[in-house]
Design a protein around this motif. Structure first.
Motif, PDB file in Angstrom:
ATOM      1  N   ILE A 287      -5.933  -5.126  -2.668  1.00 42.70           N
ATOM      2  CA  ILE A 287      -4.682  -5.117  -3.429  1.00 42.70           C
ATOM      3  C   ILE A 287      -4.767  -4.132  -4.600  1.00 42.70           C
ATOM      4  CG2 ILE A 287      -5.380  -7.066  -4.905  1.00 42.70           C
ATOM      5  CD1 ILE A 287      -2.414  -7.903  -4.920  1.00 42.70           C
ATOM      6  N   ALA A 288      -5.942  -4.015  -5.210  1.00 42.69           N
ATOM      7  CA  ALA A 288      -6.099  -3.090  -6.334  1.00 42.69           C
ATOM      8  C   ALA A 288      -6.051  -1.641  -5.840  1.00 42.69           C
ATOM      9  CB  ALA A 288      -7.410  -3.359  -7.057  1.00 42.69           C
ATOM     10  N   LEU A 289      -6.750  -1.362  -4.738  1.00 45.06           N
ATOM     11  CA  LEU A 289      -6.711  -0.007  -4.183  1.00 45.06           C
ATOM     12  C   LEU A 289      -5.296   0.377  -3.779  1.00 45.06           C
ATOM     13  CD1 LEU A 289      -9.898   0.110  -1.901  1.00 45.06           C
ATOM     14  CD2 LEU A 289      -9.611   1.063  -4.196  1.00 45.06           C
ATOM     15  N   HIS A 290      -4.599  -0.569  -3.137  1.00 49.07           N
ATOM     16  CA  HIS A 290      -3.226  -0.303  -2.703  1.00 49.07           C
ATOM     17  C   HIS A 290      -2.328  -0.017  -3.905  1.00 49.07           C
ATOM     18  CE1 HIS A 290      -0.190  -1.418   0.699  1.00 49.07           C
ATOM     19  NE2 HIS A 290       0.205  -0.365   0.021  1.00 49.07           N
ATOM     20  N   HIS A 342       3.514  -8.918  -0.798  1.00 52.71           N
ATOM     21  CA  HIS A 342       4.285  -7.793  -1.324  1.00 52.71           C
ATOM     22  C   HIS A 342       4.599  -7.993  -2.800  1.00 52.71           C
ATOM     23  CE1 HIS A 342       7.316  -4.657  -1.650  1.00 52.71           C
ATOM     24  NE2 HIS A 342       8.166  -5.552  -2.108  1.00 52.71           N
ATOM     25  N   GLN A 343       4.954  -9.210  -3.165  1.00 52.61           N
ATOM     26  CA  GLN A 343       5.296  -9.492  -4.557  1.00 52.61           C
ATOM     27  C   GLN A 343       4.096  -9.286  -5.474  1.00 52.61           C
ATOM     28  OE1 GLN A 343       7.022 -13.359  -5.221  1.00 52.61           O
ATOM     29  NE2 GLN A 343       6.600 -13.332  -7.408  1.00 52.61           N
ATOM     30  N   HIS A 344       2.940  -9.799  -5.054  1.00 51.20           N
ATOM     31  CA  HIS A 344       1.743  -9.644  -5.892  1.00 51.20           C
ATOM     32  C   HIS A 344       1.307  -8.187  -5.966  1.00 51.20           C
ATOM     33  CE1 HIS A 344       1.479 -14.045  -5.251  1.00 51.20           C
ATOM     34  NE2 HIS A 344       0.902 -14.033  -6.435  1.00 51.20           N
ATOM     35  N   LEU A 345       1.474  -7.458  -4.879  1.00 55.16           N
ATOM     36  CA  LEU A 345       1.134  -6.029  -4.894  1.00 55.16           C
ATOM     37  C   LEU A 345       2.018  -5.283  -5.888  1.00 55.16           C
ATOM     38  CD1 LEU A 345      -0.205  -3.452  -3.831  1.00 55.16           C
ATOM     39  CD2 LEU A 345       1.443  -3.468  -1.946  1.00 55.16           C
ATOM     40  N   THR A 346       3.306  -5.550  -5.874  1.00 57.52           N
ATOM     41  CA  THR A 346       4.227  -4.885  -6.797  1.00 57.52           C
ATOM     42  C   THR A 346       3.900  -5.225  -8.242  1.00 57.52           C
ATOM     43  OG1 THR A 346       5.999  -4.884  -5.134  1.00 57.52           O
ATOM     44  CG2 THR A 346       6.658  -4.619  -7.444  1.00 57.52           C
ATOM     45  N   LEU A 347       3.611  -6.493  -8.520  1.00 54.31           N
ATOM     46  CA  LEU A 347       3.307  -6.910  -9.891  1.00 54.31           C
ATOM     47  C   LEU A 347       1.976  -6.314 -10.367  1.00 54.31           C
ATOM     48  CD1 LEU A 347       4.481 -10.634  -9.728  1.00 54.31           C
ATOM     49  CD2 LEU A 347       5.561  -8.755 -10.996  1.00 54.31           C
ATOM     50  N   SER A 361      10.661   1.305 -11.283  1.00 50.06           N
ATOM     51  CA  SER A 361      11.928   1.445 -10.559  1.00 50.06           C
ATOM     52  C   SER A 361      12.772   0.207 -10.835  1.00 50.06           C
ATOM     53  CB  SER A 361      11.668   1.580  -9.061  1.00 50.06           C
ATOM     54  OG  SER A 361      11.170   0.354  -8.535  1.00 50.06           O
ATOM     55  N   ALA A 362      14.025   0.235 -10.401  1.00 53.24           N
ATOM     56  CA  ALA A 362      14.917  -0.909 -10.631  1.00 53.24           C
ATOM     57  C   ALA A 362      14.373  -2.168  -9.967  1.00 53.24           C
ATOM     58  CB  ALA A 362      16.318  -0.584 -10.105  1.00 53.24           C
ATOM     59  N   GLU A 363      13.874  -2.035  -8.736  1.00 53.96           N
ATOM     60  CA  GLU A 363      13.342  -3.191  -8.021  1.00 53.96           C
ATOM     61  C   GLU A 363      12.060  -3.694  -8.688  1.00 53.96           C
ATOM     62  OE1 GLU A 363      12.745  -6.216  -5.202  1.00 53.96           O
ATOM     63  OE2 GLU A 363      14.500  -5.089  -5.872  1.00 53.96           O
ATOM     64  N   GLU A 364      11.211  -2.780  -9.105  1.00 57.26           N
ATOM     65  CA  GLU A 364       9.984  -3.179  -9.797  1.00 57.26           C
ATOM     66  C   GLU A 364      10.299  -3.866 -11.110  1.00 57.26           C
ATOM     67  OE1 GLU A 364       7.152   0.481  -8.122  1.00 57.26           O
ATOM     68  OE2 GLU A 364       8.262   0.678 -10.007  1.00 57.26           O
ATOM     69  N   GLN A 365      11.297  -3.382 -11.831  1.00 60.40           N
ATOM     70  CA  GLN A 365      11.686  -4.006 -13.095  1.00 60.40           C
ATOM     71  C   GLN A 365      12.251  -5.398 -12.865  1.00 60.40           C
ATOM     72  OE1 GLN A 365      11.210  -2.434 -16.313  1.00 60.40           O
ATOM     73  NE2 GLN A 365      11.404  -4.643 -16.730  1.00 60.40           N
ATOM     74  N   ARG A 366      13.024  -5.564 -11.781  1.00 61.01           N
ATOM     75  CA  ARG A 366      13.580  -6.886 -11.468  1.00 61.01           C
ATOM     76  C   ARG A 366      12.464  -7.890 -11.224  1.00 61.01           C
ATOM     77  NH1 ARG A 366      14.214 -10.143  -7.527  1.00 61.01           N
ATOM     78  NH2 ARG A 366      13.200  -8.733  -6.041  1.00 61.01           N
TER      79      ARG A 366
END
Length: 376
Positions: A287-290, A342-347, A361-366
């Motif tokens: 997850i960190a590498l990704h 996916h959620q944990h990867l984005t966070l 991005s807007a989705e990342e900020q949400r």
């Protein structure tokens, strides 16, 4: 007795009606005869059936056809007409099978041909998705129809037997680890680039598990090939670069990351063990590498020149990668365990973007706002 047909089945008229004739080798399993043959691809959609989707599972002998798998399988055949490989189909024949050997004794008595009435029903026990993909591929490239595929024929002994055959054929089927699939994949340009990077970059050389997609507790490796692949895929996504540029850019990027993570260097200097690093830190986990690949992609989209993004990456030295860092809970960790959702990867990527002073991005900020409100 005439010699068996050598290349394909033949439709012939007899006193009993029309028949298929297949060249075959006779064998025995569990006291039952079975026959190994070959069949032209053009006949596969015509004679081999699979149960209709509307039947209830208990009166079917197969799983429901997953049509979502068909485009990839079809493209595989159509795009690789000179080197595609398909394993044998397994089918039950609801009808009489008559075997005619070319000799009455010795090894030759196992070789001959089988005759099956055209009124018989052929039910695929294993290979229904291959059958459907062959049907689609023939529509795009009819020339494939003269090629053949191996088929194993069993005598149909009723629904219960067919269902048991399906269960037995799939019970011990194990999909190979993603890492070894990438190691052996010579069609995927990215896989080739990643293999080259793992052999050349000091950060990876000797510390990537090339076969398994998981690391045992005692493994001396820091990374898996699959995790490096997915991270590099995110890193290079959407960039208009050549094959040579791909591995050169990836090597430069991961080398720059390595310079900001002292624990990786300490493993190479034998000051820390790989086991200790994986246990106490997050930076070698997939997850960190990704996430590092994702943030790197943002930097590379602005400029491919290392001097333009390497300085930004120096801020990663401020990241506390320790699993004891409570900031990771809800991001890379869920209940203290690494999560790859996916959620944990984005966070996780958001956390790194914050340290690198990159805009979300807007989705990342949400998703970040939801996390900060305690809604994740």
């Amino acid at each position: 007795m005439g010699a068996p047909v050598a290349s394909e089945s033949v439709e012939t008229a007899t006193s009993a009606g029309f028949e298929y004739i297949f060249p075959a080798i006779r064998g025995i399993q569990a006291g039952r005869e079975f026959y190994v043959s070959m069949c032209p691809l053009r006949l596969i959609p015509k004679i081999f059936l699979y149960d209709e989707d509307e039947l209830a599972p208990e009166v079917r002998a197969q799983r429901t056809l997953n049509k979502g798998r068909l485009p990839a399988l079809t493209r595989y055949i159509v795009n690789n007409p000179n080197d595609y490989v398909f394993s044998a189909l397994t089918a039950s024949v609801d009808g009489d099978i008559h075997f005619e050997g070319i000799a009455d004794r010795g090894v030759a008595m196992r070789v001959g041909q089988i005759r099956i009435s055209m009124a018989a029903r052929f039910l695929i026990n294993d290979g229904q998705h291959r059958r459907a993909a062959i049907e689609q591929a023939l529509k795009e490239n009819p020339d494939l129809g003269e090629e053949t595929i191996a088929v194993v024929f069993f005598q149909d002994s009723g629904l219960a037997r067919c269902q048991q055959m399906f269960a037995d054929l799939n019970r011990h089927a194990v999909r190979p680890p993603r890492s070894i699939g990438l190691l052996y994949d010579h069609r995927d340009d990215l896989a080739a680039a990643v293999r080259l990077v793992t052999m050349r970059a000091s950060v990876f050389k000797g510390y990537v598990e090339m076969e398994s997609s998981t690391l045992s507790q005692r493994s001396r490796k820091l990374f898996t090939l699959s995790s490096v692949y997915y991270a590099t895929q995110s890193l290079l996504q959407g960039l208009k670069i050549s094959k040579d540029q791909a591995h050169e850019l990836a090597e430069a990027y991961w080398t720059a990351i390595d310079s900001e993570i002292p624990e990786w260097q300490m493993v190479r200097r034998r000051q820390l063990s790989a086991q200790e690093v994986r246990r106490d830190y997050l930076h070698s986990h997939g997850i960190a590498l990704h996430a590092l690949g994702r943030v790197g992609n943002s930097l590379l989209r602005e400029s491919l020149a290392p001097p333009d993004w390497a300085q930004t990456l120096t801020r990663l030295s401020l990241v506390d990668w320790s699993r004891a860092n409570t900031d990771w809970e809800g991001r890379a960790l869920s209940g203290g365990r690494v999560s790859k959702s996916h959620q944990h990867l984005t966070l996780t990527a958001n956390y790194l973007r914050h340290h690198l002073e990159l805009v979300l991005s807007a989705e990342e900020q949400r998703m970040e706002d939801a996390y900060l409100r305690g809604e994740s």
